[in-house]
Scaffold this active site. Structure first.
Site, PDB file in Angstrom:
ATOM      1  CG  PHE A 111      -0.379   0.524   2.483  1.00 24.84           C
ATOM      2  CD1 PHE A 111      -0.531   1.865   2.829  1.00 24.84           C
ATOM      3  CD2 PHE A 111       0.300  -0.304   3.359  1.00 24.84           C
ATOM      4  CE1 PHE A 111      -0.011   2.362   4.011  1.00 24.84           C
ATOM      5  CE2 PHE A 111       0.824   0.183   4.534  1.00 24.84           C
ATOM      6  CZ  PHE A 111       0.668   1.517   4.869  1.00 24.84           C
ATOM      7  CE  LYS A 112       3.678   1.625   4.840  1.00 28.84           C
ATOM      8  NZ  LYS A 112       4.962   1.390   5.474  1.00 28.84           N
ATOM      9  CG  ASP A 113       4.070   0.680  -4.458  1.00 27.47           C
ATOM     10  OD1 ASP A 113       5.212   1.148  -4.302  1.00 27.47           O
ATOM     11  OD2 ASP A 113       3.843  -0.525  -4.660  1.00 27.47           O
ATOM     12  CB  THR A 144       8.206   2.826   4.265  1.00 25.27           C
ATOM     13  OG1 THR A 144       6.921   2.892   4.875  1.00 25.27           O
ATOM     14  CG2 THR A 144       8.672   4.233   3.952  1.00 25.27           C
TER      15      THR A 144
END
Length: 473
Positions: A111-113, A144
């Site tokens: 999800f960090k993308d 991250t």
């Protein structure tokens, strides 16, 4: 739109300034003077927008010192071909009233993308406008780091110095980061836990002379730009899940979100969306065995644990015992009173405990925040049960979210669980739960065979200073 520090020691600044700054000069975190709000009609008008268009609308409420057409181009570039799903963030049902918000369609399968790809376009834009350079100093517990490195690899005028805890990430997470050979990427392995790495980032950011001389910035979740970019998918998910509801019944229709949490950034993005006016009933914060945040939301007492007492678990990206972004939430709880926040942090620094128990009832009543803890046994059971029911394989962090969400589901109200990463990144626990490993695509499998490039340092700040001084751009 102006921004200040939670601790009151920063002059009001614009979004471009704080995007580069990261941590405020006084050691606090950057926050908007006033959180923008949107009404139901405005949210409804966004229903047919693509994800890049929605990002332009939401981020544009905060980034007001940029031409709107430029912001639209940045968002289109950020959420384009590098995402595997055509609509960027699909929703995947796992039962009648629960669904996963699939945030792992980006290049590093996490999800960090979602925020980092935006920063990968936004930061070079600002640097070019100002003819400046930036050296990103960050700490990662897993995802991250790779997201930042893939977003900024070979970008002009940017160096990346990413700290990671030795032996605390999965094999695939290490391969994603350590196999990069771009000249501007520096993987620094710290002989400690994530909190040690995070403390080094804070210490060097607090050394204002060193920070200025070496143009240090951060893209950890303490960077407000990341949190604002992440708030977009809360609006996106609400718009998707309410599509089947008659238009005259949509206004005020609330949903709940369950969020696997380590550094409190992802769930605070949801709090931002809720403060902006999105109809979120409950934000369910899910922790693993490092459950300092769960204890805080249940008791009102915040007691960060030492590195020695931070457990290594099977959801390693959440192996954090000192959540940096909690300061932003406490700032809201204390009425955005910088003096009261500074006094609270003095209390925490002096005795290792912050007692806000008098405010604890407000956490749920006013802010919709609840919490829970998940264990390794819970993760295994939830991965297995989810697969048996829906044929969907989830990663261990998402399993923490599903586990805790089950205790807070309400009749006839959707529960949306934010997916953290693809299960391919955590094959051991998936194999334990299901008896097979999710198969990596060939381009990802090749990473496991490549040589890895790292520098190992201890937890002393001086050694890190010396390394940066030799390699900054």
């Amino acid at each position: 739109m102006q921004y200040v520090s939670t601790r009151g020691g920063m002059a009001p600044s614009n979004f471009s300034d704080v995007l580069l700054e990261g941590l405020a000069p006084d050691g606090g975190l950057v926050v908007p003077v006033e959180i923008p709000t949107v009404d139901a009609a405005t949210i409804e008008s966004w229903r047919e927008l693509t994800y890049p268009q929605l990002a332009t609308e939401v981020i544009g409420l905060y980034w007001t010192d940029i031409p709107r057409e430029d912001l639209a181009e940045l968002c289109q570039a950020a959420y384009g071909d590098q995402f595997n799903a055509d609509d960027v963030v699909p929703l995947t049902p796992i039962d009648q009233m629960a669904a996963l918000v699939d945030l792992s369609q980006g290049p590093t399968l996490a999800f960090k993308d979602m925020a980092m790809q935006f920063l990968g376009e936004a930061l070079p834009y600002v640097l070019k406008q100002r003819d400046q350079t930036l050296n990103i100093l960050g700490a990662t517990s897993g995802d991250t780091g790779s997201a930042a490195e893939y977003a900024f690899r070979s970008k002009p005028n940017i160096g990346v110095f990413m700290l990671s805890p030795k032996g605390r990430m999965s094999q695939f997470q290490r391969a994603q980061m350590y196999t990069l050979t771009d000249d501007n990427i520096h993987n620094i392995v710290i002989d400690g836990v994530f909190d040690d790495a995070q403390n080094l980032v804070k210490e060097l950011n607090g050394d204002l002379d060193f920070k200025a001389k070496h143009s240090l910035g951060t893209v950890n979740s303490i960077n407000l730009g990341r949190l604002i970019a992440q708030s977009v998918y809360y609006f996106w998910a609400w718009l998707r899940v309410t599509t089947g509801i008659p238009a005259d019944q949509r206004e005020g229709f609330s949903v709940s979100f369950a969020v696997p949490s380590g550094n409190f950034g992802n769930v605070f993005s949801g709090q931002l969306a809720r403060q902006m006016g999105l109809p979120i009933d409950t934000l369910v914060l899910a922790t693993n065995e490092n459950n300092v945040l769960d204890e805080f939301f249940r008791s009102g007492k915040y007691e960060p644990r030492s590195a020695a007492n931070t457990l290594a678990t099977s959801s390693p990206s959440m192996d954090i015992s000192k959540a940096s972004n909690l300061e932003r939430f406490i700032y809201l709880v204390l009425g955005q009173d910088a003096q009261a926040l500074a006094q609270a942090w003095e209390q925490l620094d002096s005795n290792g405990t912050l007692d806000l128990s008098e405010h604890q009832p407000r956490f749920q009543q006013e802010f919709g925040m609840v919490s829970g803890t998940s264990t390794h046994e819970d993760r295994v059971a939830t991965i297995r049960a989810t697969y048996e029911k829906s044929k969907v394989v989830i990663d261990p962090h998402t399993a923490d979210g599903v586990t805790v969400a089950r205790g807070y589901q309400k009749p006839n109200q959707p529960m949306l669980v934010l997916e953290t990463a693809k299960p391919e990144k955590f094959t051991d626990i998936v194999n334990e739960a299901l008896g097979f490993e999710p198969e990596l695509l060939p381009e990802y499998a090749k990473l496991l065979e490549l040589g890895q490039h790292t520098v190992e340092l201890g937890t002393e700040a001086q050694a890190l200073r010396e390394y940066i001084a030799l390699h900054y751009v």
